[in-house]
Design a protein around this motif. Structure first.
Motif, mmCIF file in Angstrom:
data_model
loop_
_atom_site.group_PDB
_atom_site.id
_atom_site.type_symbol
_atom_site.label_atom_id
_atom_site.label_comp_id
_atom_site.label_asym_id
_atom_site.label_seq_id
_atom_site.Cartn_x
_atom_site.Cartn_y
_atom_site.Cartn_z
ATOM 1 N N GLU A 268 0.842 -1.177 0.000
ATOM 2 C CA GLU A 268 0.000 0.000 0.000
ATOM 3 C C GLU A 268 0.886 1.238 0.000
ATOM 4 O OE1 GLU A 268 -3.107 0.767 2.942
ATOM 5 O OE2 GLU A 268 -3.622 -1.365 2.691
ATOM 6 N N GLY A 269 0.400 2.269 -0.665
ATOM 7 C CA GLY A 269 1.215 3.488 -0.672
ATOM 8 C C GLY A 269 0.341 4.710 -0.826
ATOM 9 N N ARG A 270 0.991 5.859 -0.727
ATOM 10 C CA ARG A 270 0.283 7.114 -0.856
ATOM 11 C C ARG A 270 1.010 7.921 -1.930
ATOM 12 N NH1 ARG A 270 -3.502 9.072 2.228
ATOM 13 N NH2 ARG A 270 -3.270 7.388 3.732
ATOM 14 N N ILE A 271 0.277 8.469 -2.870
ATOM 15 C CA ILE A 271 0.920 9.171 -3.989
ATOM 16 C C ILE A 271 1.519 10.504 -3.515
ATOM 17 C CG2 ILE A 271 0.499 10.307 -6.203
ATOM 18 C CD1 ILE A 271 -1.432 8.076 -6.841
ATOM 19 N N THR A 272 2.802 10.675 -3.805
ATOM 20 C CA THR A 272 3.478 11.904 -3.369
ATOM 21 C C THR A 272 3.816 12.819 -4.537
ATOM 22 O OG1 THR A 272 5.582 10.765 -3.489
ATOM 23 C CG2 THR A 272 4.505 10.834 -1.329
ATOM 24 N N ASN A 273 3.821 12.275 -5.728
ATOM 25 C CA ASN A 273 4.180 13.136 -6.855
ATOM 26 C C ASN A 273 3.617 12.550 -8.152
ATOM 27 O OD1 ASN A 273 5.336 15.303 -8.166
ATOM 28 N ND2 ASN A 273 7.267 14.220 -8.550
ATOM 29 N N ILE A 274 3.145 13.431 -9.008
ATOM 30 C CA ILE A 274 2.652 12.996 -10.319
ATOM 31 C C ILE A 274 3.390 13.821 -11.363
ATOM 32 C CG2 ILE A 274 0.645 12.815 -11.842
ATOM 33 C CD1 ILE A 274 -1.105 12.739 -9.312
ATOM 34 N N GLU A 275 4.068 13.109 -12.250
ATOM 35 C CA GLU A 275 4.860 13.830 -13.249
ATOM 36 C C GLU A 275 4.401 13.418 -14.644
ATOM 37 O OE1 GLU A 275 9.188 13.115 -13.815
ATOM 38 O OE2 GLU A 275 9.318 14.815 -12.443
ATOM 39 N N TYR A 276 3.951 14.379 -15.412
ATOM 40 C CA TYR A 276 3.501 14.105 -16.774
ATOM 41 C C TYR A 276 4.713 14.084 -17.688
ATOM 42 C CZ TYR A 276 1.135 14.840 -21.240
ATOM 43 O OH TYR A 276 0.707 14.725 -22.528
ATOM 44 N N GLN A 277 4.897 13.008 -18.448
ATOM 45 C CA GLN A 277 6.079 12.916 -19.313
ATOM 46 C C GLN A 277 5.704 12.745 -20.778
ATOM 47 O OE1 GLN A 277 8.289 9.697 -17.580
ATOM 48 N NE2 GLN A 277 9.130 11.000 -15.953
ATOM 49 N N GLY A 278 4.551 13.215 -21.154
ATOM 50 C CA GLY A 278 4.157 13.103 -22.549
ATOM 51 C C GLY A 278 3.458 11.783 -22.797
#
Lengths: 327, 302
Positions: A268-278
C-alpha cells in the motif's frame, strides 16, 4: 573471423599506489559486438579501457585479443585504436593530415596517404572538410574526424572513451545512430565507455556494469536490464524500483508496477508526486518503511482513471516481474 | 547585430547628448594612464635618443644640430661592422645553447615530472639563481674559470691537462657561458608554459597512431611549442644584443659588442655618437624580431 578476434580480460587489475582502480576483472567480449562499459565516475571503466588501449600499464592479469596476450605491447601494435573523450585531434594539422597521421608515421608516401585519408573521411561523411583545422569544426564534426583517424589503422577493436559526452543532447542521439551504423558496417568490436545508461542501452549488444573497481553485472543488454542482479545495477540502469520486502530486496521495473485498489494489493502506498512525461505519467508513491517507488503508466491509462496527490493506492505486480537481488 | 548596437546609442544621444559624449570620453580616460606612462617612459626617451643622434659633438661639448655626421662615421668605420657582427654572433650562439638546454628542461618538467607539486618545486629551483644579482652570478664564474681557478686546478690534478687552459676565462667562451647561464631561464619559462597547455591525450593519440618518441617530439610537441620557443627566442636575443656588462666582465674588456661601444661613447661624453649607435642597434633588434615573427604566429600565446 569471429572466434579469433575475441577480447578477453583475465583477472585484469590496475593499482595506483595503494588504491585499486580495477580489481581482477574477468570478461569475454565476442568479436564483432558493440559492448559498453557502464558505471559511475571512478568505477574503473576508463582505466580498464586505457589498459586495453595501452595508455595505462596493466598491474596484473592480462588482456587477450584473439588469444594473443597484448597486455604489454605498445598501443599501435595491439590491433586496437582509441577515440579520445576530447577527440585529441592535432590542432596544428588539417583534417586530412590528422586522419593520415598514422600512415605518415609509418612512412607511407604523401599521395597514398591523402587518398586513404580521403576514403576514411568519406566513410564518416566529412570529405568536404579535408583542408580545415580542427578548431574550425563543430564538436560533431571533430568527432567524425577522430573516428576516421582511429579507423584508418584498420583496428580489430575500436575503443571509445565517453565519445558522446561533449556533444549537445540532440547531436548525441544522432552520433549514437552513426556509431551503431559504422559498427554494423565494419563488423569490428567496439568497446565504448559511458556513464549514461540510455546511451549504453541504445547502443550496446552487451553491457558490462562496473562499480567500485569490479564488474557488478555483465551480459546481453536486454538480459541485464530485464534482470538486474544487484540493487546497484537496478538503480544505475534506471526505470527500476528497488523494494525491500520481508524476504529480501527485489527489483521491479516501474512500468511493471500496477496501481489499483488498496484491497488485496501486495503493497500500500500514498501518492506523493505525479509527473507528466508526454507519452507516460510517472507516479511516485511513498510506501511502508520510508521507501519510495515510481510507477510508469501510459497516459491513456492514467487519464482514464486519474489519481490525486495524497491518494492511497495499492501496488501490485506479476510474480515474474520481481527479481530478487543479491545483497 | 547592427540593430542591437545602434539602439542603445541612439536612445542615449536622443535622451541626453551629454551622456553620449561622456561615455566617449570615458574610453579616452581609461586609456589615458597607460598612454601617459608609455609616452613618458618609452616614447619620449626613444624620441630623445633619435633627436640627439643627429646632434654634433666636440671633445668637450655637444651641440644641437641636424647632421648625419654620427651615422656617416658609424657606417664608414669597419669597427662598427665587426662589433655588430660580434653582437649577432653572441646572440646566435647563446640562442642555440639556451634553446637546447631550455627546451630540454621545459620538456622534462612538463612531460616527465608527474605531480604538479614536483613541477612547481623544480621550477622554483630553476629560479633560485635569480635571487641574487646578475653581476654576482657572473662574477662568481671568475674564481671558477680563472687561470688558477677551480676548473683548471681540478683538471690539472686529474692529469687531463698539464698547463692551465687560457681560454676558460676572458674569452668568447666565458662570455657565452655567462650569457647561457644568465638567460636560459628566459627560454625555459615560455616553453614550459606552452608545453603545459598541450593536451596530454595528444601524446597518447600520437602513440596510438604508432609514432615513436622521436616522431611525437618532431611532429606533435615541437610544432605545438613553436610560439613558446619564439617568445623565449625574443627574450634571449634582445637581452644578449642589449647587454654590455656581461661582455665587459667575462671578456676582461677584450671583446666588444654594441652595448660596450655605446658605453665607451658615453664614458667619453660622446652622447650623439652613442645615441646614433643605439638607434642602429634598436633598428637591428627590431628587424631580427620582425624576421622571426614572420615564421611563427605568437598572437594566440599572448
Amino acid at each position: 573471423m569471429t572466434r579469433e578476434l575475441d577480447v578477453e580480460f583475465v583477472s585484469l587489475t590496475k593499482r595506483y599506489g595503494e588504491t585499486l582502480a580495477v580489481d581482477a576483472i574477468n570478461y569475454h567480449f565476442h568479436a564483432g559486438t558493440y559492448a559498453c562499459l557502464l558505471g559511475p565516475s571512478g568505477c574503473g571503466k576508463s582505466s580498464t579501457l586505457r589498459m586495453v588501449a595501452g595508455h595505462e600499464s596493466v598491474s596484473s592479469g592480462s588482456i587477450l585479443l584473439g588469444g594473443r596476450d597484448i597486455s604489454h605491447l605498445p598501443p599501435a601494435r595491439r590491433g586496437t585504436a582509441m577515440m579520445f573523450q576530447n577527440y585529441a585531434l592535432f590542432p596544428h594539422l588539417s583534417v586530412t593530415e590528422n586522419v593520415g597521421f598514422s600512415l605518415k608515421m609509418r612512412g607511407v608516401e604523401a599521395a597514398k596517404r591523402a587518398k586513404r585519408a580521403g576514403e576514411m573521411l568519406e566513410l564518416v561523411d566529412m570529405s568536404a572538410y579535408g583542408d580545415r583545422l580542427p578548431a574550425q569544426l563543430s564538436g560533431g564534426q571533430q568527432q567524425r574526424v577522430a573516428l576516421a583517424r582511429a579507423l584508418i589503422t584498420e583496428p580489430q577493436v575500436l575503443l571509445l572513451d565517453e565519445p558522446l559526452s561533449a556533444l549537445d543532447p540532440f547531436l548525441r542521439i544522432r552520433m549514437r545512430a552513426e556509431l551503431k551504423r559504422l559498427q554494423r558496417e565494419l563488423g569490428i568490436t567496439f568497446i565504448h565507455v559511458t556513464h549514461g545508461q540510455d546511451e549504453a542501452l541504445a547502443l550496446a549488444d552487451e553491457i558490462v556494469v562496473m562499480n567500485d573497481a569490479k564488474i557488478e553485472q555483465a551480459g546481453k543488454t536486454r538480459a541485464v536490464f530485464d534482470a538486474p542482479a544487484t540493487a546497484f545495477v537496478a538503480r544505475f540502469l534506471g526505470s527500476h524500483n528497488v523494494i525491500a520486502l520481508p524476504d529480501g530486496p527485489v527489483a521491479i521495473r516501474s512500468d511493471a508496477l500496477q496501481l489499483g485498489a488498496t484491497k488485496d494489493a501486495r503493497l500500500e502506498g500514498r501518492i506523493t508526486n505525479i509527473e507528466y512525461q508526454g507519452t507516460h505519467v510517472a507516479l511516485t508513491a511513498a510506501i511502508a518503511g520510508d521507501q519510495e517507488v515510481t510507477a510508469l503508466m501510459s497516459d491513456r491509462d492514467f487519464f482514464g482513471a486519474p489519481k490525486e496527490l495524497g491518494e492511497a493506492v495499492g501496488l501490485d505486480w506479476e510474480g515474474q516481474d520481481a527479481h530478487a537481488l543479491r545483497a | 547585430m547592427t540593430d542591437s548596437s545602434a539602439t542603445p546609442s541612439t536612445a542615449a544621444s536622443a535622451g541626453s547628448p551629454r551622456f553620449a559624449l561622456s561615455s566617449h570620453l570615458t574610453g579616452w580616460l581609461m586609456a589615458a594612464p597607460l598612454a601617459l606612462v608609455l609616452t613618458v617612459f618609452l616614447v619620449a626617451p626613444i624620441v630623445m635618443i633619435v633627436v640627439v643622434s643627429f646632434w654634433g659633438a666636440t671633445e668637450f661639448s655637444i651641440y644641437p644640430a641636424f647632421q648625419f655626421d654620427n651615422y656617416e662615421f658609424l657606417f664608414g668605420s669597419d669597427v662598427t661592422y665587426r662589433v655588430f657582427f660580434n653582437t649577432l654572433k653572441y646572440a646566435a650562439i647563446t640562442w642555440v645553447f639556451a634553446l637546447l638546454i631550455g627546451f630540454t628542461v621545459a620538456y622534462f618538467l612538463a612531460f616527465h615530472v608527474r605531480t604538479q607539486t614536483w613541477q612547481i618545486a623544480l621550477f622554483l629551483l630553476c629560479t633560485i639563481p635569480f635571487w641574487t644579482s646578475n653581476i654576482i652570478r657572473m662574477i662568481s664564474w671568475i674564481p671558477f674559470l680563472g687561470r688558477n681557478g677551480l676548473a683548471n686546478s681540478t683538471l690539472i690534478s686529474w692529469g687531463v691537462i698539464d698547463e692551465p687552459l687560457e681560454w676558460l676565462l676572458f674569452s668568447d667562451f666565458s662570455v657565452i657561458l655567462a650569457f647561457v647561464h644568465l638567460y636560459t631561464l628566459f627560454m625555459v619559462v615560455p616553453i614550459f608554459n606552452t608545453m603545459m597547455r598541450i593536451d596530454k591525450s595528444l601524446i597518447e593519440a600520437a602513440a596510438d597512431a604508432g609514432a615513436t618518441g622521436w616522431q611525437t617530439l618532431t611532429h606533435v610537441i615541437i610544432p605545438l611549442t613553436k610560439p613558446g620557443i619564439m617568445i623565449g627566442t625574443i627574450f634571449v636575443v634582445t637581452l644578449v644584443m642589449g647587454d654590455f656588462i656581461t661582455v665587459r666582465f667575462m671578456s676582461g674588456s677584450q671583446s666588444a659588442n654594441v652595448g660596450r661601444m655605446i658605453q665607451n661613447d658615453i664614458g667619453l661624453l660622446q652622447y650623439p655618437s652613442a645615441a646614433a649607435t643605439a638607434v642602429i642597434l634598436l633598428v637591428t633588434v627590431l628587424m631580427v624580431i620582425g624576421l622571426m615573427l614572420r615564421f611563427v604566429d605568437i598572437r594566440k600565446e599572448l
